[in-house]
Design a protein around this motif. Structure first.
Motif, PDB file in Angstrom:
ATOM      1  N   ARG A  82       0.828  -1.210   0.000  1.00 61.10           N
ATOM      2  CA  ARG A  82       0.000   0.000   0.000  1.00 61.10           C
ATOM      3  C   ARG A  82       0.862   1.260   0.000  1.00 61.10           C
ATOM      4  O   ARG A  82       0.558   2.233  -0.686  1.00 61.10           O
ATOM      5  CB  ARG A  82      -0.935   0.021   1.222  1.00 61.10           C
ATOM      6  CG  ARG A  82      -2.100  -0.909   1.144  1.00 61.10           C
ATOM      7  CD  ARG A  82      -3.106  -0.525   0.126  1.00 61.10           C
ATOM      8  NE  ARG A  82      -3.813   0.697   0.496  1.00 61.10           N
ATOM      9  CZ  ARG A  82      -4.689   1.308  -0.259  1.00 61.10           C
ATOM     10  NH1 ARG A  82      -4.991   0.846  -1.443  1.00 61.10           N
ATOM     11  NH2 ARG A  82      -5.279   2.402   0.146  1.00 61.10           N
ATOM     12  N   ASP A  83       1.950   1.236   0.775  1.00 62.05           N
ATOM     13  CA  ASP A  83       2.861   2.387   0.785  1.00 62.05           C
ATOM     14  C   ASP A  83       3.433   2.631  -0.610  1.00 62.05           C
ATOM     15  O   ASP A  83       3.532   3.773  -1.062  1.00 62.05           O
ATOM     16  CB  ASP A  83       4.003   2.172   1.783  1.00 62.05           C
ATOM     17  CG  ASP A  83       3.542   2.277   3.226  1.00 62.05           C
ATOM     18  OD1 ASP A  83       2.446   2.828   3.482  1.00 62.05           O
ATOM     19  OD2 ASP A  83       4.277   1.783   4.103  1.00 62.05           O
ATOM     20  N   LYS A  84       3.797   1.550  -1.292  1.00 61.60           N
ATOM     21  CA  LYS A  84       4.358   1.657  -2.638  1.00 61.60           C
ATOM     22  C   LYS A  84       3.325   2.212  -3.615  1.00 61.60           C
ATOM     23  O   LYS A  84       3.641   3.059  -4.454  1.00 61.60           O
ATOM     24  CB  LYS A  84       4.834   0.273  -3.096  1.00 61.60           C
ATOM     25  CG  LYS A  84       6.032   0.298  -3.961  1.00 61.60           C
ATOM     26  CD  LYS A  84       6.536  -1.119  -4.188  1.00 61.60           C
ATOM     27  CE  LYS A  84       7.877  -1.052  -4.867  1.00 61.60           C
ATOM     28  NZ  LYS A  84       8.407  -2.333  -5.204  1.00 61.60           N
ATOM     29  N   LEU A  85       2.076   1.746  -3.513  1.00 63.84           N
ATOM     30  CA  LEU A  85       1.018   2.237  -4.391  1.00 63.84           C
ATOM     31  C   LEU A  85       0.847   3.750  -4.281  1.00 63.84           C
ATOM     32  O   LEU A  85       0.560   4.423  -5.272  1.00 63.84           O
ATOM     33  CB  LEU A  85      -0.327   1.588  -4.067  1.00 63.84           C
ATOM     34  CG  LEU A  85      -0.576   0.160  -4.490  1.00 63.84           C
ATOM     35  CD1 LEU A  85      -2.009  -0.226  -4.135  1.00 63.84           C
ATOM     36  CD2 LEU A  85      -0.323  -0.061  -5.958  1.00 63.84           C
ATOM     37  N   LYS A  86       0.999   4.257  -3.080  1.00 64.65           N
ATOM     38  CA  LYS A  86       0.769   5.677  -2.839  1.00 64.65           C
ATOM     39  C   LYS A  86       1.942   6.560  -3.257  1.00 64.65           C
ATOM     40  O   LYS A  86       1.779   7.765  -3.416  1.00 64.65           O
ATOM     41  CB  LYS A  86       0.458   5.906  -1.359  1.00 64.65           C
ATOM     42  CG  LYS A  86      -0.856   5.290  -0.923  1.00 64.65           C
ATOM     43  CD  LYS A  86      -1.046   5.432   0.567  1.00 64.65           C
ATOM     44  CE  LYS A  86      -2.284   4.691   1.029  1.00 64.65           C
ATOM     45  NZ  LYS A  86      -2.445   4.750   2.479  1.00 64.65           N
ATOM     46  N   THR A  87       3.122   5.955  -3.436  1.00 64.17           N
ATOM     47  CA  THR A  87       4.304   6.761  -3.733  1.00 64.17           C
ATOM     48  C   THR A  87       4.854   6.561  -5.142  1.00 64.17           C
ATOM     49  O   THR A  87       5.529   7.445  -5.656  1.00 64.17           O
ATOM     50  CB  THR A  87       5.434   6.473  -2.721  1.00 64.17           C
ATOM     51  OG1 THR A  87       5.761   5.086  -2.764  1.00 64.17           O
ATOM     52  CG2 THR A  87       5.011   6.853  -1.302  1.00 64.17           C
ATOM     53  N   GLU A  88       4.591   5.432  -5.769  1.00 63.18           N
ATOM     54  CA  GLU A  88       5.099   5.167  -7.118  1.00 63.18           C
ATOM     55  C   GLU A  88       4.172   5.775  -8.164  1.00 63.18           C
ATOM     56  O   GLU A  88       2.956   5.847  -7.972  1.00 63.18           O
ATOM     57  CB  GLU A  88       5.237   3.659  -7.347  1.00 63.18           C
ATOM     58  CG  GLU A  88       6.191   2.957  -6.390  1.00 63.18           C
ATOM     59  CD  GLU A  88       7.653   3.190  -6.725  1.00 63.18           C
ATOM     60  OE1 GLU A  88       7.973   3.443  -7.897  1.00 63.18           O
ATOM     61  OE2 GLU A  88       8.478   3.106  -5.799  1.00 63.18           O
ATOM     62  N   ALA A  89       4.728   6.165  -9.298  1.00 66.42           N
ATOM     63  CA  ALA A  89       3.995   6.903 -10.330  1.00 66.42           C
ATOM     64  C   ALA A  89       2.751   6.177 -10.850  1.00 66.42           C
ATOM     65  O   ALA A  89       1.675   6.769 -10.955  1.00 66.42           O
ATOM     66  CB  ALA A  89       4.932   7.238 -11.492  1.00 66.42           C
TER      67      ALA A  89
END
Length: 127
Positions: A82-89
């Motif tokens: 979830r953290d990655k979803l919110k920060t990756e393009a």
């Protein structure tokens, strides 16, 4: 008679995953937009560490509901994902698509764990 616990051959207790079950309430006049959103996740979710079981629109019946199912090794893996979803393009872009398109009216998440003996059972008889 006392029943003994049965072990499922394909799943040991320490390898069971959790599945995030997402229920969407969607605008029934924007089904194609939701389908595009779901198809986008088809590339993004596996790349970011989720095991995508699929997104589903109702075939018959209620026309304002859709579902997504994604499995993870643990809740900790889910949180990192979830953290990655919110920060990756790509993840940010798909969230933006949903926000601008206003086709998702609400969503609910539940985290499921399989009952080993019932998990991924193939049909034994063809109808």
């Amino acid at each position: 008679m006392q029943l003994k616990p049965l072990a499922h051959k394909s799943m040991a207790p320490n390898t069971m995953k959790i599945t995030c079950f997402i229920e969407y309430k969607i605008d029934p006049f924007k089904l194609e937009q939701f389908a595009q959103y779901a198809e986008n996740w088809g590339d993004i979710i596996p790349a970011y560490g989720g095991e995508l079981l699929g997104y589903f629109l109702t075939h018959e019946g209620t026309n304002d509901t859709a579902y997504g199912l994604i499995s993870f090794d643990s809740l900790a893996h889910y949180e990192r994902y979830r953290d990655k979803l919110k920060t990756e393009a790509a993840g940010k872009a798909n969230f933006q698509l949903a926000k601008q398109g206003e086709f998702i009216l609400s969503e609910k998440r539940s985290f499921l764990k399989p009952i080993a003996k019932t998990y991924q059972r193939a049909a034994e008889t063809k109808l």
